[in-house]
Design a protein around this motif. Structure first.
Motif, PDB file in Angstrom:
ATOM      1  N   GLU A   1      43.072  26.780  53.935  1.00 10.70           N
ATOM      2  CA  GLU A   1      41.708  26.418  54.379  1.00 10.70           C
ATOM      3  C   GLU A   1      40.997  25.636  53.588  1.00 10.70           C
ATOM      4  OE1 GLU A   1      40.275  30.575  54.548  1.00 10.70           O
ATOM      5  OE2 GLU A   1      42.021  31.547  55.414  1.00 10.70           O
ATOM      6  N   VAL A   2      40.433  24.840  54.501  1.00 10.34           N
ATOM      7  CA  VAL A   2      39.427  23.556  53.640  1.00 10.34           C
ATOM      8  C   VAL A   2      37.996  23.920  54.037  1.00 10.34           C
ATOM      9  CG1 VAL A   2      39.172  21.186  53.665  1.00 10.34           C
ATOM     10  CG2 VAL A   2      41.381  22.123  53.911  1.00 10.34           C
ATOM     11  N   ARG A   3      36.980  23.732  53.122  1.00  9.22           N
ATOM     12  CA  ARG A   3      35.450  23.707  53.235  1.00  9.22           C
ATOM     13  C   ARG A   3      35.102  22.615  52.635  1.00  9.22           C
ATOM     14  NH1 ARG A   3      37.360  28.942  52.430  1.00  9.22           N
ATOM     15  NH2 ARG A   3      36.635  30.598  53.819  1.00  9.22           N
ATOM     16  N   GLY A   4      33.959  22.313  53.200  1.00 10.99           N
ATOM     17  CA  GLY A   4      33.054  21.259  52.386  1.00 10.99           C
ATOM     18  C   GLY A   4      33.819  19.896  52.583  1.00 10.99           C
ATOM     19  N   SER A   5      32.967  19.075  51.516  1.00 12.10           N
ATOM     20  CA  SER A   5      33.537  17.776  51.285  1.00 12.10           C
ATOM     21  C   SER A   5      32.981  17.244  49.977  1.00 12.10           C
ATOM     22  CB  SER A   5      32.400  16.852  52.218  1.00 12.10           C
ATOM     23  OG  SER A   5      30.980  17.002  52.015  1.00 12.10           O
ATOM     24  N   GLY A   6      33.699  16.130  49.630  1.00 12.58           N
ATOM     25  CA  GLY A   6      33.671  15.597  48.134  1.00 12.58           C
ATOM     26  C   GLY A   6      35.013  15.687  47.543  1.00 12.58           C
ATOM     27  N   PRO A   7      34.953  15.790  46.265  1.00 11.35           N
ATOM     28  CA  PRO A   7      36.240  15.785  45.398  1.00 11.35           C
ATOM     29  C   PRO A   7      37.078  17.160  45.714  1.00 11.35           C
ATOM     30  CG  PRO A   7      34.804  15.845  43.807  1.00 11.35           C
ATOM     31  CD  PRO A   7      33.953  15.517  45.371  1.00 11.35           C
ATOM     32  N   VAL A   8      38.531  17.026  45.949  1.00  6.69           N
ATOM     33  CA  VAL A   8      39.252  18.145  46.311  1.00  6.69           C
ATOM     34  C   VAL A   8      39.192  19.151  45.011  1.00  6.69           C
ATOM     35  CG1 VAL A   8      41.492  19.139  46.467  1.00  6.69           C
ATOM     36  CG2 VAL A   8      40.776  17.085  47.874  1.00  6.69           C
ATOM     37  N   LEU A   9      39.104  20.330  45.354  1.00  9.02           N
ATOM     38  CA  LEU A   9      38.942  21.527  44.413  1.00  9.02           C
ATOM     39  C   LEU A   9      39.973  22.486  44.973  1.00  9.02           C
ATOM     40  CD1 LEU A   9      38.056  23.493  42.106  1.00  9.02           C
ATOM     41  CD2 LEU A   9      36.202  23.948  43.196  1.00  9.02           C
ATOM     42  N   LEU A  10      41.147  22.644  44.415  1.00 14.10           N
ATOM     43  CA  LEU A  10      42.309  23.562  44.783  1.00 14.10           C
ATOM     44  C   LEU A  10      42.043  24.774  43.914  1.00 14.10           C
ATOM     45  CD1 LEU A  10      44.819  24.103  46.379  1.00 14.10           C
ATOM     46  CD2 LEU A  10      46.100  23.251  44.495  1.00 14.10           C
ATOM     47  N   THR A  11      42.013  25.960  44.642  1.00 13.49           N
ATOM     48  CA  THR A  11      41.819  27.234  43.924  1.00 13.49           C
ATOM     49  C   THR A  11      43.152  27.933  44.019  1.00 13.49           C
ATOM     50  OG1 THR A  11      41.317  28.241  45.759  1.00 13.49           O
ATOM     51  CG2 THR A  11      39.620  27.343  44.337  1.00 13.49           C
ATOM     52  N   ILE A  12      43.833  28.344  43.051  1.00 16.28           N
ATOM     53  CA  ILE A  12      45.244  29.116  42.998  1.00 16.28           C
ATOM     54  C   ILE A  12      44.832  30.677  42.857  1.00 16.28           C
ATOM     55  CG2 ILE A  12      47.523  29.365  42.180  1.00 16.28           C
ATOM     56  CD1 ILE A  12      47.007  26.328  41.170  1.00 16.28           C
ATOM     57  N   PRO A  13      45.291  31.609  43.580  1.00 14.60           N
ATOM     58  CA  PRO A  13      45.133  32.969  43.449  1.00 14.60           C
ATOM     59  C   PRO A  13      46.056  33.579  42.672  1.00 14.60           C
ATOM     60  CG  PRO A  13      46.012  32.704  45.503  1.00 14.60           C
ATOM     61  CD  PRO A  13      45.855  31.086  44.824  1.00 14.60           C
ATOM     62  N   ALA A  14      45.756  35.004  42.195  1.00 13.67           N
ATOM     63  CA  ALA A  14      46.497  35.651  41.230  1.00 13.67           C
ATOM     64  C   ALA A  14      47.453  36.513  42.160  1.00 13.67           C
ATOM     65  CB  ALA A  14      45.768  36.502  40.186  1.00 13.67           C
ATOM     66  N   GLY A  15      48.654  36.597  41.559  1.00 17.15           N
ATOM     67  CA  GLY A  15      49.495  37.868  42.181  1.00 17.15           C
ATOM     68  C   GLY A  15      49.413  38.131  43.575  1.00 17.15           C
ATOM     69  N   PRO A  16      48.855  39.382  43.889  1.00 18.09           N
ATOM     70  CA  PRO A  16      48.828  39.559  45.361  1.00 18.09           C
ATOM     71  C   PRO A  16      47.640  38.979  46.510  1.00 18.09           C
ATOM     72  CG  PRO A  16      49.118  41.436  44.207  1.00 18.09           C
ATOM     73  CD  PRO A  16      48.931  40.336  43.283  1.00 18.09           C
ATOM     74  N   MET A  17      46.844  38.348  45.426  1.00 23.29           N
ATOM     75  CA  MET A  17      45.559  37.712  46.321  1.00 23.29           C
ATOM     76  C   MET A  17      46.005  36.741  46.959  1.00 23.29           C
ATOM     77  SD  MET A  17      43.387  37.394  42.776  1.00 23.29           S
ATOM     78  CE  MET A  17      41.879  36.603  43.480  1.00 23.29           C
ATOM     79  N   ASP A  18      44.841  36.307  47.981  1.00 28.11           N
ATOM     80  CA  ASP A  18      45.070  35.313  49.102  1.00 28.11           C
ATOM     81  C   ASP A  18      43.823  34.392  49.060  1.00 28.11           C
ATOM     82  OD1 ASP A  18      43.638  36.608  50.816  1.00 28.11           O
ATOM     83  OD2 ASP A  18      45.340  37.400  52.145  1.00 28.11           O
ATOM     84  N   ALA A  19      43.891  33.620  50.026  1.00 29.97           N
ATOM     85  CA  ALA A  19      43.008  32.576  50.304  1.00 29.97           C
ATOM     86  C   ALA A  19      41.541  33.239  50.410  1.00 29.97           C
ATOM     87  CB  ALA A  19      43.076  31.843  51.328  1.00 29.97           C
ATOM     88  N   GLU A  20      41.457  34.597  50.952  1.00 29.76           N
ATOM     89  CA  GLU A  20      40.187  35.264  51.248  1.00 29.76           C
ATOM     90  C   GLU A  20      39.618  35.656  49.866  1.00 29.76           C
ATOM     91  OE1 GLU A  20      38.538  39.057  53.644  1.00 29.76           O
ATOM     92  OE2 GLU A  20      40.571  38.123  54.397  1.00 29.76           O
ATOM     93  N   ALA A  21      40.223  35.933  48.630  1.00 27.85           N
ATOM     94  CA  ALA A  21      39.640  36.063  47.509  1.00 27.85           C
ATOM     95  C   ALA A  21      38.582  35.325  46.894  1.00 27.85           C
ATOM     96  CB  ALA A  21      40.847  36.346  46.480  1.00 27.85           C
ATOM     97  N   PHE A  22      38.805  33.960  47.327  1.00 30.65           N
ATOM     98  CA  PHE A  22      37.851  32.690  46.841  1.00 30.65           C
ATOM     99  C   PHE A  22      36.954  32.453  47.976  1.00 30.65           C
ATOM    100  CE2 PHE A  22      41.796  31.911  44.441  1.00 30.65           C
ATOM    101  CZ  PHE A  22      41.167  32.082  43.179  1.00 30.65           C
ATOM    102  N   ALA A  23      37.050  33.156  48.974  1.00 30.67           N
ATOM    103  CA  ALA A  23      36.101  32.603  50.354  1.00 30.67           C
ATOM    104  C   ALA A  23      34.554  32.381  50.078  1.00 30.67           C
ATOM    105  CB  ALA A  23      36.258  33.473  51.492  1.00 30.67           C
ATOM    106  N   GLU A  24      34.097  33.518  49.305  1.00 28.26           N
ATOM    107  CA  GLU A  24      32.551  33.297  48.902  1.00 28.26           C
ATOM    108  C   GLU A  24      32.452  32.471  47.987  1.00 28.26           C
ATOM    109  OE1 GLU A  24      28.899  36.395  48.305  1.00 28.26           O
ATOM    110  OE2 GLU A  24      30.875  37.275  48.117  1.00 28.26           O
ATOM    111  N   VAL A  25      33.071  32.216  46.945  1.00 26.82           N
ATOM    112  CA  VAL A  25      32.840  31.153  45.898  1.00 26.82           C
ATOM    113  C   VAL A  25      33.018  29.856  46.459  1.00 26.82           C
ATOM    114  CG1 VAL A  25      33.922  30.037  43.871  1.00 26.82           C
ATOM    115  CG2 VAL A  25      33.491  32.615  43.971  1.00 26.82           C
ATOM    116  N   ALA A  26      34.026  29.907  47.525  1.00 24.66           N
ATOM    117  CA  ALA A  26      34.529  28.314  48.177  1.00 24.66           C
ATOM    118  C   ALA A  26      33.255  28.005  48.840  1.00 24.66           C
ATOM    119  CB  ALA A  26      35.601  28.557  48.909  1.00 24.66           C
ATOM    120  N   GLY A  27      32.542  28.893  49.676  1.00 26.06           N
ATOM    121  CA  GLY A  27      31.484  28.653  50.589  1.00 26.06           C
ATOM    122  C   GLY A  27      30.227  28.081  49.769  1.00 26.06           C
TER     123      GLY A  27
END
Length: 295
Positions: A19-45
């Motif tokens: 999932e991609v949000r926003g604009s500017g330089p790319v910041l890739l977030t890598i989740p832990a273990g059983p986590m998925d993209a949703e774990a970073f959704a609020e921080v990503a926003g």
């Protein structure tokens, strides 16, 4: 304000959901273990006004599915997937943030493809091989896997969290949340994470036991590597392992809000601001353990 654009990437043997949000330089977030993209959704926003924030489900988790039956996945396998994902996003070096086993993936990514990563923030990578009691942690890892084989994923998860191994340094769970631990979520999210926990112990856990990044390669990489740790988890296993890694890399641990995984969920605004400050090069102001961080 920054809706996620849902994409997928075909890789050998699997398809990655990202999932991609926003604009500017790319910041890739890598989740832990059983986590998925949703774990970073609020921080990503919260960061999407400054970065093109990319969140994703690692291979085998949630919506990143195999072409065939599930297979074992090593840290190097996940790092290779991250390499291909960054290549699909563009040619400019990206910022990368990884937490827990996601931080191990980020470290392997930098060691193998340093030119792709402008800066890596590795949040409490559980490099237990660097601790004096490394053999104890290897034995605990094997015992937890035996618990999984004998009693199932819930029992193994509870045992992992009680012992403080890898992705669980908190109290025994009542049900799965962002890290397979307790927490709010939709029934769909809960079902997804439960399935991820099963996959985690069946196909990801054993490769994590005793994993050691290429420290010599990391020391010579042109990438700026920041080892981060929760201010509330300094004495826990992953917090001590992070400090040991920072020492090997000739640096110090940068304090982040919360414990091993709590800051992302409990204090997302504070966590996002700290991450932005570190990526912008402000960690020198509060790198030493015991500092209160930026005012």
């Amino acid at each position: 304000m920054y809706p996620a654009k849902v994409e997928s990437l075909k890789l050998p043997g699997a398809r990655l959901h990202y999932e991609v949000r926003g604009s500017g330089p790319v910041l890739l977030t890598i989740p832990a273990g059983p986590m998925d993209a949703e774990a970073f959704a609020e921080v990503a926003g919260l960061l999407a006004g400054r970065y093109t924030v990319v969140t994703y489900d690692t291979r085998g988790n949630s919506r990143s599915v195999f072409d065939g039956p599930p297979e074992d996945c090593s840290v190097a396998d996940h790092a290779d997937d991250a390499h291909h994902l960054l290549a699909a996003l563009g040619s400019e070096p990206a910022y990368v943030f990884g937490t827990s086993s996601g931080a191990l993936i980020g470290l392997d990514l930098v060691a193998a493809h340093p030119g792709q990563v402008r800066a890596l923030v590795a949040h409490e990578p559980p490099v237990t091989e660097l601790l004096d009691e490394a053999e104890h942690h290897r034995a605990e890892g094997r015992r937890i896997h035996e618990t999984f084989l004998a009693e199932g994923a819930d029992a193994a998860l509870a045992s992992m969290i009680r012992s403080g191994e890898m992705d669980g340094d908190r109290e025994e769970p009542e049900g799965p949340g962002p890290e397979g631990e307790p927490g709010p979520g939709t029934p769909e999210t809960t079902a997804r994470i439960r399935k991820n926990v099963e996959f985690y112990f069946a196909h990801q856990w054993l490769p994590l036991i005793g994993h050691l990044p290429d420290i010599a390669g990391l020391r010579t990489a042109p990438t700026r590597i920041v080892v981060a740790g929760g201010v509330e988890s300094r004495e826990q296993v992953a917090g001590r392992a992070a400090a040991a890694l920072a020492g090997r890399l000739g640096t110090t641990v940068v304090d982040f809000p919360g414990d091993h995984g709590g800051g992302l969920a409990d204090r997302p605004a504070e966590f996002a601001e700290r991450l932005h400050s570190v990526l912008a090069g402000g960690e020198e102001r509060y790198a030493a353990r015991g500092s209160s961080g930026p005012s």
